[in-house]
Design an enzyme around this catalytic site. Structure first.
Site, mmCIF file in Angstrom:
data_model
loop_
_atom_site.group_PDB
_atom_site.id
_atom_site.type_symbol
_atom_site.label_atom_id
_atom_site.label_comp_id
_atom_site.label_asym_id
_atom_site.label_seq_id
_atom_site.Cartn_x
_atom_site.Cartn_y
_atom_site.Cartn_z
ATOM 1 N N GLY A 13 0.798 -1.231 -0.052
ATOM 2 C CA GLY A 13 0.121 0.141 -0.031
ATOM 3 C C GLY A 13 1.020 1.329 0.039
ATOM 4 O O GLY A 13 0.545 2.196 0.615
ATOM 5 N N LYS A 78 5.242 21.803 -10.723
ATOM 6 C CA LYS A 78 6.542 21.602 -11.071
ATOM 7 C C LYS A 78 6.837 21.704 -12.424
ATOM 8 O O LYS A 78 6.276 21.080 -13.247
ATOM 9 C CB LYS A 78 7.034 20.346 -10.553
ATOM 10 C CG LYS A 78 8.396 19.870 -11.090
ATOM 11 C CD LYS A 78 8.732 18.428 -10.606
ATOM 12 C CE LYS A 78 10.135 17.853 -11.164
ATOM 13 N NZ LYS A 78 10.315 16.490 -10.909
ATOM 14 N N VAL A 182 2.179 -10.166 5.119
ATOM 15 C CA VAL A 182 2.336 -11.519 4.370
ATOM 16 C C VAL A 182 3.505 -11.987 4.706
ATOM 17 O O VAL A 182 4.447 -11.548 4.786
ATOM 18 C CB VAL A 182 2.262 -11.033 2.943
ATOM 19 C CG1 VAL A 182 2.531 -12.422 2.128
ATOM 20 C CG2 VAL A 182 0.780 -10.618 2.528
HETATM 21 C C1 LIG Z 1 15.643 8.359 -2.172
HETATM 22 C C2 LIG Z 1 14.460 8.146 -2.899
HETATM 23 C C3 LIG Z 1 14.118 9.234 -3.540
HETATM 24 C C4 LIG Z 1 12.766 9.002 -4.303
HETATM 25 N N1 LIG Z 1 12.327 10.179 -5.147
HETATM 26 C C5 LIG Z 1 11.505 9.910 -6.198
HETATM 27 C C6 LIG Z 1 10.803 11.170 -6.701
HETATM 28 O O1 LIG Z 1 11.056 12.175 -6.684
HETATM 29 N N2 LIG Z 1 9.949 10.805 -7.744
HETATM 30 C C7 LIG Z 1 9.403 9.609 -7.856
HETATM 31 O O2 LIG Z 1 8.427 9.338 -8.944
HETATM 32 N N3 LIG Z 1 9.767 8.655 -7.138
HETATM 33 C C8 LIG Z 1 10.724 8.616 -6.314
HETATM 34 N N4 LIG Z 1 11.206 7.485 -5.568
HETATM 35 C C9 LIG Z 1 10.530 6.418 -5.816
HETATM 36 C C10 LIG Z 1 9.474 6.398 -4.735
HETATM 37 O O3 LIG Z 1 9.813 6.445 -3.575
HETATM 38 C C11 LIG Z 1 8.790 4.987 -5.171
HETATM 39 O O4 LIG Z 1 8.765 4.437 -6.488
HETATM 40 C C12 LIG Z 1 7.468 5.137 -4.677
HETATM 41 O O5 LIG Z 1 7.261 5.782 -3.357
HETATM 42 C C13 LIG Z 1 6.554 3.627 -4.557
HETATM 43 O O6 LIG Z 1 6.908 3.022 -3.650
HETATM 44 P P1 LIG Z 1 6.387 1.508 -3.671
HETATM 45 O O7 LIG Z 1 5.074 1.825 -3.324
HETATM 46 O O8 LIG Z 1 6.851 0.777 -4.724
HETATM 47 O O9 LIG Z 1 7.070 0.955 -2.277
HETATM 48 P P2 LIG Z 1 6.741 1.163 -0.750
HETATM 49 O O10 LIG Z 1 6.689 2.724 -0.426
HETATM 50 O O11 LIG Z 1 8.025 0.825 -0.254
HETATM 51 O O12 LIG Z 1 5.514 0.343 -0.080
HETATM 52 C C14 LIG Z 1 5.698 -1.027 -0.230
HETATM 53 C C15 LIG Z 1 4.592 -1.604 0.553
HETATM 54 O O13 LIG Z 1 4.496 -2.859 0.757
HETATM 55 C C16 LIG Z 1 4.090 -3.413 1.844
HETATM 56 N N5 LIG Z 1 4.744 -4.753 2.248
HETATM 57 C C17 LIG Z 1 5.945 -5.033 2.019
HETATM 58 N N6 LIG Z 1 6.284 -6.151 2.572
HETATM 59 C C18 LIG Z 1 5.129 -6.771 3.081
HETATM 60 C C19 LIG Z 1 4.565 -7.838 3.631
HETATM 61 N N7 LIG Z 1 5.495 -9.058 3.906
HETATM 62 N N8 LIG Z 1 3.427 -7.851 3.827
HETATM 63 C C20 LIG Z 1 2.456 -6.846 3.798
HETATM 64 N N9 LIG Z 1 2.729 -5.684 3.299
HETATM 65 C C21 LIG Z 1 4.134 -5.640 2.985
HETATM 66 C C22 LIG Z 1 4.503 -2.032 2.841
HETATM 67 O O14 LIG Z 1 3.750 -2.194 4.165
HETATM 68 C C23 LIG Z 1 4.090 -0.951 1.961
HETATM 69 O O15 LIG Z 1 2.752 -0.749 2.089
HETATM 70 C C24 LIG Z 1 12.253 7.966 -4.625
HETATM 71 C C25 LIG Z 1 12.846 6.709 -3.985
HETATM 72 C C26 LIG Z 1 13.943 6.799 -2.975
HETATM 73 C C27 LIG Z 1 14.509 5.758 -2.383
#
Ligand SMILES: Cc1cc2nc3c(=O)[nH]c(=O)nc-3n(C[C@H](O)[C@H](O)[C@H](O)COP(=O)(O)OP(=O)(O)OC[C@H]3O[C@@H](n4cnc5c(N)ncnc54)[C@H](O)[C@@H]3O)c2cc1C
Length: 497
Positions: A13, A78, A182
């Site tokens: 999420g 932006k 999970v």
């Molecule tokens: C330093 C940095 C700067 C960034 N800047 C930008 C930017 O300027 N612009 C941009 O587009 N992107 C940027 N990004 C990338 C961006 O942060 C991510 O692409 C975006 O937040 C999406 O993350 P996500 O949803 O894939 O993962 P996350 O936000 O990590 O979400 C993972 C989810 O999986 C769940 N989860 C994991 N394991 C389990 C489990 N076993 N059981 C249940 N739930 C689980 C967690 O609870 C969470 O809800 C940046 C990333 C970094 C590291």
């Protein structure tokens, strides 16, 4: 829809999970049950606060107006990204990478002609900023929105608030939201049958979307999809993050990326605070050094503001779609955030996947083609980011010297650089390679000219004649057009009313 899937479970999420939930619920309708399962204990990464213009297309597709989401997410406009201190070439210490607008079609040809002539020895103006309206809007803190002009722009926003907004919207579309950790993924013959939660509940579905962040619980964890690191040409693997109060003098409508000793720092303006972070390579600098350097950069050496340290896995997985699972977001791959492309890729992946899946009657018929397209997108974006490190001309630390000397470049990037440095037609080269869908000629020209990558005319045996570019007319056009755009603060205030 009779032969299609009945149920899709999204693990995660974060922004990726909730973007996927909204897009799937929107496109597939209520006949398909979409569930998001996330663990509040694990939480989300909570960074990622700058977007490309693609995010506007995302909200537009869902029919969500800016006035609805932006105030709730402390969002700002932006116009592009300002790069500062990356180049040491006199007159080229900073440049602006604009989000292209139709208005820029009027001035871009003159920029390309001048840049090419300068590469061939002519003494002409070839710094990008004077040719592009968004550069002026950013400098004047004017919002890139105007009812009379079609302009493309992105946003800055609070990642946690966007996640919450998208969650509420998805739930409104009928998405089920479960909060569990999970602990196991059941797989039979390369297909996921169900997830097992920490309360022993089994969550079954026809299809799974892995949005579990860097953990990549299903794709890399359970299905064993290979991770292909980009570490050989993108050295940054860490970040330290620290907010500061909003700038009392006004709100920028650009991300500012400032070169540091071992990477670069971002400055992302929100309506309530400024997001700051330093992206660096741990092979060249410790976490403590990076934090101290960021604190010094922000004038926070004596401050108790807490810093957050993060590790980044930079690269992509070999196949985004494997069996009955699509990996999305950080679980699928990550290119360091210099051009804020991650959410752009999330959206492109979901849309491309839906097209391929539908065209194949909800079977993997077009899976390989889809996976190749996504891989090419990652590599196209990677090459553009690598080019920043290759041509910026900083040489003050081992980090910058190693970047400049790194010859691990793709054939595509080598051909771009050869074309630029031999005075070739860069538009033609980009078209030949069919890579404008990742970065358009405008972006490549701005990057290479913006760092002052021009030969020394004194060393050139022959020089072309300068094109008859009327810089005064370009200046007047941009200055007049800029008047048609509101002050950024005023545009943000309007959204609240
Ligand atoms: C330093 C940095 C700067 C960034 N800047 C930008 C930017 O300027 N612009 C941009 O587009 N992107 C940027 N990004 C990338 C961006 O942060 C991510 O692409 C975006 O937040 C999406 O993350 P996500 O949803 O894939 O993962 P996350 O936000 O990590 O979400 C993972 C989810 O999986 C769940 N989860 C994991 N394991 C389990 C489990 N076993 N059981 C249940 N739930 C689980 C967690 O609870 C969470 O809800 C940046 C990333 C970094 C590291």
């Amino acid at each position: 829809m009779s032969d299609g899937p009945r149920s899709i479970v999204i693990l995660g999420g974060g922004t990726a999970g909730w973007m996927a939930a909204n897009l799937l619920a929107h496109h597939l309708g209520r006949e398909v049950a979409v569930t998001v399962v996330e663990s509040p204990e694990i939480g989300i990464i909570g960074v990622g606060e700058g977007s490309t213009p693609q995010l506007k297309a995302f909200f537009d597709a869902l029919g969500i107006a800016e006035a609805e989401w932006m105030p709730r997410c402390n969002a700002t406009y932006k116009a592009g990204i300002g790069f500062r201190g990356w180049s040491t070439a006199p007159g080229f210490e900073g440049y602006f990478h604009p989000f292209a607008t139709m208005l820029d079609d009027r001035t871009a040809p003159a920029f390309y002609a001048n840049a090419r002539a300068k590469r061939l020895g002519a003494d002409v103006w070839a710094h990008p900023d004077r040719f592009y309206l968004p550069a002026r809007l950013a400098a004047d803190r004017r919002a890139p929105v105007s009812p009379d002009n079609q302009v493309s722009y992105g946003y800055h926003f609070d990642a946690h608030l966007v996640g919450a907004f998208l969650r509420d919207h998805a739930v409104g579309l009928g998405v089920r939201h479960l909060q569990h950790r999970v602990v196991d993924v059941a797989v039979t013959d390369g297909h996921v049958t169900h997830l097992v939660t920490d309360s022993d509940e089994e969550i079954a579905a026809d299809f799974f979307v892995d949005c579990s962040g860097f953990r990549s619980v299903i794709a890399q964890g359970a299905l064993g999809v290979r991770f292909l690191p980009f570490a050989s040409n993108l050295f940054n693997d860490s970040a330290v993050v620290m907010p500061t109060p909003r700038d009392p003098s006004g709100t920028n409508c650009q991300t500012i990326s400032t070169a540091m000793r071992h990477g670069w720092a971002w400055d992302i303006p929100l309506t309530t605070r400024t997001g700051n972070g330093y992206v660096y390579a741990s092979g060249y600098c410790s976490a403590d050094e990076a934090e101290t350097e960021l604190r010094a950069h922000l004038g926070l050496l004596d401050s108790l503001v807490e810093a957050r340290h993060l590790k980044m896995r930079v690269g992509r997985i070999a196949e985004s779609w494997s069996g009955n699972c699509l990996a999305l977001g950080l679980s699928q791959g990550f290119i360091e955030p210099l051009e804020a492309t991650a959410l752009h890729i999330v959206q492109a992946t979901v849309e491309g996947f839906l097209r391929a899946w539908r065209d194949g009657d909800y079977t993997p018929k077009h899976r390989d083609t889809f996976n190749r397209t996504i891989a090419a997108r990652y590599e196209g974006i990677r090459d553009y980011i690598v080019c920043h490190y290759r041509v910026n001309c900083r040489a003050d630390t081992d980090y910058w010297r190693a970047n400049a000397a790194n010859d691990d470049l793709s054939d595509s990037l080598k051909a771009i650089l050869t074309c630029w440095f031999t005075g070739g037609d860069l538009e033609e080269e980009i078209a030949r390679q069919d890579i404008a869908k990742y970065y358009a000629p405008l972006s490549w020209h701005c990057l290479l000219a913006g760092y002052g990558q021009f030969p020394d005319p004194k060393r050139m045996r022959t020089r072309v004649q300068a094109p008859a570019t009327d810089m005064a007319a370009i200046d007047a056009f941009i200055a007049n057009k800029a008047q048609e755009f509101p002050a950024h603060e005023a545009a943000l205030t309007t959204l609240h009313n």
